[in-house]
Design an enzyme around this catalytic site. Structure first.
Site, PDB file in Angstrom:
ATOM      1  N   THR A  23       6.568  -2.464  11.261  1.00  0.00           N
ATOM      2  CA  THR A  23       6.038  -1.477  11.825  1.00  0.00           C
ATOM      3  C   THR A  23       4.384  -1.197  11.491  1.00  0.00           C
ATOM      4  O   THR A  23       3.806  -0.225  11.361  1.00  0.00           O
ATOM      5  CB  THR A  23       6.721  -0.053  10.818  1.00  0.00           C
ATOM      6  OG1 THR A  23       6.576  -0.261   9.500  1.00  0.00           O
ATOM      7  CG2 THR A  23       8.104  -0.098  11.408  1.00  0.00           C
ATOM      8  N   HIS A  43       6.475   2.072  19.483  1.00  0.00           N
ATOM      9  CA  HIS A  43       5.281   2.386  18.424  1.00  0.00           C
ATOM     10  C   HIS A  43       5.539   4.130  18.011  1.00  0.00           C
ATOM     11  O   HIS A  43       4.704   4.784  18.347  1.00  0.00           O
ATOM     12  CB  HIS A  43       3.985   2.244  19.000  1.00  0.00           C
ATOM     13  CG  HIS A  43       2.880   2.146  18.031  1.00  0.00           C
ATOM     14  ND1 HIS A  43       2.132   1.161  18.080  1.00  0.00           N
ATOM     15  CD2 HIS A  43       2.697   2.869  16.747  1.00  0.00           C
ATOM     16  CE1 HIS A  43       1.201   1.417  16.870  1.00  0.00           C
ATOM     17  NE2 HIS A  43       1.683   2.400  16.193  1.00  0.00           N
ATOM     18  N   GLY A  82       0.760  -1.284  -0.017  1.00  0.00           N
ATOM     19  CA  GLY A  82      -0.100   0.061  -0.093  1.00  0.00           C
ATOM     20  C   GLY A  82       0.727   1.170   0.072  1.00  0.00           C
ATOM     21  O   GLY A  82       2.079   1.047  -0.452  1.00  0.00           O
ATOM     22  N   ARG A  83       0.335   2.301   0.556  1.00  0.00           N
ATOM     23  CA  ARG A  83       1.067   3.701   0.481  1.00  0.00           C
ATOM     24  C   ARG A  83       2.350   3.690   1.208  1.00  0.00           C
ATOM     25  O   ARG A  83       3.468   4.063   0.685  1.00  0.00           O
ATOM     26  CB  ARG A  83       0.296   4.558   1.242  1.00  0.00           C
ATOM     27  CG  ARG A  83      -1.057   5.067   0.548  1.00  0.00           C
ATOM     28  CD  ARG A  83      -1.711   6.202   1.423  1.00  0.00           C
ATOM     29  NE  ARG A  83      -2.715   6.795   0.836  1.00  0.00           N
ATOM     30  CZ  ARG A  83      -4.095   6.303   1.131  1.00  0.00           C
ATOM     31  NH1 ARG A  83      -4.498   5.503   2.226  1.00  0.00           N
ATOM     32  NH2 ARG A  83      -5.189   6.719   0.772  1.00  0.00           N
ATOM     33  N   ILE A  84       2.453   2.969   2.431  1.00  0.00           N
ATOM     34  CA  ILE A  84       3.820   2.778   3.146  1.00  0.00           C
ATOM     35  C   ILE A  84       4.699   1.994   2.695  1.00  0.00           C
ATOM     36  O   ILE A  84       5.882   2.127   2.406  1.00  0.00           O
ATOM     37  CB  ILE A  84       3.321   2.348   4.664  1.00  0.00           C
ATOM     38  CG1 ILE A  84       2.558   3.514   5.193  1.00  0.00           C
ATOM     39  CG2 ILE A  84       4.763   2.261   5.351  1.00  0.00           C
ATOM     40  CD1 ILE A  84       2.153   3.223   6.514  1.00  0.00           C
ATOM     41  N   GLU A 140       0.960  -3.903  23.802  1.00  0.00           N
ATOM     42  CA  GLU A 140       1.633  -2.649  23.972  1.00  0.00           C
ATOM     43  C   GLU A 140       1.040  -2.019  25.219  1.00  0.00           C
ATOM     44  O   GLU A 140      -0.100  -1.685  25.421  1.00  0.00           O
ATOM     45  CB  GLU A 140       1.455  -1.654  22.520  1.00  0.00           C
ATOM     46  CG  GLU A 140       1.959  -2.271  21.462  1.00  0.00           C
ATOM     47  CD  GLU A 140       1.746  -1.338  20.307  1.00  0.00           C
ATOM     48  OE1 GLU A 140       1.228  -0.352  20.447  1.00  0.00           O
ATOM     49  OE2 GLU A 140       2.149  -1.585  19.274  1.00  0.00           O
ATOM     50  N   ALA A 171       6.646   5.123  15.102  1.00  0.00           N
ATOM     51  CA  ALA A 171       7.051   5.215  13.490  1.00  0.00           C
ATOM     52  C   ALA A 171       6.653   6.514  12.967  1.00  0.00           C
ATOM     53  O   ALA A 171       6.900   7.165  12.107  1.00  0.00           O
ATOM     54  CB  ALA A 171       6.535   3.914  12.591  1.00  0.00           C
ATOM     55  N   ARG A 207       1.129  -3.726  12.769  1.00  0.00           N
ATOM     56  CA  ARG A 207       0.588  -4.018  13.957  1.00  0.00           C
ATOM     57  C   ARG A 207       1.250  -5.231  14.712  1.00  0.00           C
ATOM     58  O   ARG A 207       1.658  -6.056  14.158  1.00  0.00           O
ATOM     59  CB  ARG A 207      -0.961  -4.305  13.731  1.00  0.00           C
ATOM     60  CG  ARG A 207      -1.592  -3.006  13.587  1.00  0.00           C
ATOM     61  CD  ARG A 207      -1.874  -2.077  14.654  1.00  0.00           C
ATOM     62  NE  ARG A 207      -2.685  -1.041  14.454  1.00  0.00           N
ATOM     63  CZ  ARG A 207      -2.076   0.237  14.063  1.00  0.00           C
ATOM     64  NH1 ARG A 207      -0.958   0.290  13.843  1.00  0.00           N
ATOM     65  NH2 ARG A 207      -3.239   1.210  13.929  1.00  0.00           N
TER      66      ARG A 207
END
Length: 326
Positions: free
Chosen positions: A236, A286, A157-159, A267, A288, A238
Site C-alpha cells: 500500500t 489505489h 512510520g505512522r502507517i 497506474e 487505501a 508506492r
C-alpha cells in the site's frame, strides 16, 4: 484586492474545494483523468499556487511555466514523489502534503488486503460466481492462519505502526525493518537488522516505505526468493517499490503464496497486464485512503497548505522547511 490565482489539477472533496474557491480565483480541472503535460504547462501560467494530485508530475519546468510569482505547491497526498522537491526548494517554493490524516484508513486497508489475500477472499467470491461451488470440502480454498503468525513491516512510520497495532488483535508477532526508526515502547514490534532477516522470518509482509532511489524495486527477484513459499505480500506504499515482473514470476511459479497491491507501476494497471491473470493476486485501484472522512480531511489540509503559502505563512505541513531559512 484581487484574489490570488491558483490551479487545482482535479476536483477535490467539497470541504477543501470550498475553502480554496472562497479564498482564491481558482481554476479547477473538471475531467476525471488528470490534465496532460501540455495542458498542465498551459494552465499554471501566471498562477500563485498549485494544488496537485499524485498523478501530476510537478517539476522545474512546470514551476518555471507558472512564473516567478508562484508561491506554493500543495499536494493532495501524503506522498510527494510526483513533485521534484529540490526544484521547488531551489526556487524557494514551499511544498505541502497531507500526513497523519490518512494513517488509520490506510492501515485498515492494508490489513484488509492481508486478510483478503491470506484467506483467498476474492478468489473464493469468483469461485462462487463461476458456479464452481458444488459442496463443502475439507480442502477447498485453504488459506493462511493469522493467530501466531509473524507479520513483517517494511517501514515503521505512522502507517506501519498503525498496522502493528491492528496485528496485536490477531495475536501476531510483529517485526519491522526500517533503518531510520527504532522500537516504540508503546507498540509490540521488534526491530530486525536487515530486510533479508525480515523476509525470511515473516508469514506476511506489508510495505510502508516512501518511494526514493533506495526503495525503488526494493522487492525484486532476489528479495522475493528470500520469502517463505507460504508468505503473503501486501503493498500500500508506492507501485515502483515492487518489481512487478519479478512478482508475477514468483506468484505464477508459487514461490510465494499470494500478494495484494493497492498501488501499481504504472497506474492504472493496463487491462492486459499478466498480473491480472493470476488467481493469487489482488489488485485494488489505489483506494487505501478512500474513506469519506479521510478524503474530506485530506482536501481540507491541502487547502490549508495552499492558502498559508499564498498568505506568505508557514505551511501546516511542509516537506521542504529549509525554504524558510533561505
Amino acid at each position: 484586492m484581487p484574489k490570488p490565482r491558483v490551479f487545482v489539477t482535479r476536483i477535490i472533496p467539497q470541504p477543501g474545494l470550498a475553502l480554496v474557491q472562497d479564498f482564491c480565483e481558482a481554476e479547477v480541472w473538471p475531467e476525471e483523468l488528470p490534465p496532460s503535460r501540455e495542458t498542465l504547462l498551459q494552465k499554471v501560467r501566471g498562477v500563485e499556487g498549485i494544488l496537485s494530485l499524485l498523478t501530476d508530475k510537478i517539476d522545474g519546468a512546470v514551476m518555471d511555466a507558472a512564473g516567478p510569482q508562484l508561491k506554493v505547491i500543495s499536494n493532495h497526498a501524503v506522498g510527494f514523489d510526483n513533485i521534484v522537491v529540490p526544484d521547488a526548494t531551489a526556487r524557494k517554493i514551499p511544498v505541502g502534503n497531507t500526513p497523519g490524516i490518512l494513517t488509520d484508513a490506510t492501515a485498515d486497508f492494508a490489513f484488509t488486503l492481508l486478510l483478503a489475500a491470506g484467506r483467498r477472499l476474492v478468489e473464493a467470491a469468483q469461485y462462487v460466481k463461476d458456479g464452481r461451488w458444488k459442496t463443502w470440502g475439507p480442502s477447498v480454498l485453504l488459506g493462511a492462519d493469522f493467530v501466531g503468525a509473524t507479520l513483517g513491516l517494511v517501514g515503521f512510520g505512522r502507517i506501519g505502526k498503525a498496522v502493528a497495532k491492528r496485528a496485536a488483535g490477531f495475536e501476531m508477532r510483529v517485526i519491522f525493518y526500517d533503518p531510520t526508526a527504532e522500537e516504540d515502547p508503546q507498540i509490540k514490534a521488534e526491530k530486525v537488522n536487515s530486510l533479508e532477516e525480515l523476509l525470511r522470518q515473516s508469514d506476511f509482509v506489508s510495505l510502508h516505505t516512501p518511494l526514493n532511489d533506495s526503495t525503488r524495486h526494493l522487492i525484486n527477484a532476489v528479495t522475493l526468493a528470500q520469502m517463505k513459499p507460504t508468505a503473503v505480500l501486501v503493498n500500500t506504499a508506492r507501485g515502483p517499490v515492487v518489481d512487478q515482473q519479478a512478482l508475477y514470476a514468483a506468484l505464477k511459479e508459487k514461490r510465494i503464496f499470494a500478494a495484494a497491491l493497492d498501488v501499481t507501476d504504472p497506474e492504472p494497471l493496463p487491462p492486459d497486464s499478466p498480473l491480472l491473470t493470476l488467481d493469487n493476486l489482488i489488485v485494488a485501484p489505489h483506494i487505501a485512503s478512500a474513506s469519506r472522512q479521510t478524503r474530506d480531511k485530506m482536501a481540507l489540509l491541502a487547502a490549508q497548505n495552499l492558502i498559508a503559502g499564498l498568505k506568505g505563512e508557514r505551511l501546516p505541513h511542509c516537506v521542504n522547511p529549509e525554504v524558510y531559512s533561505r
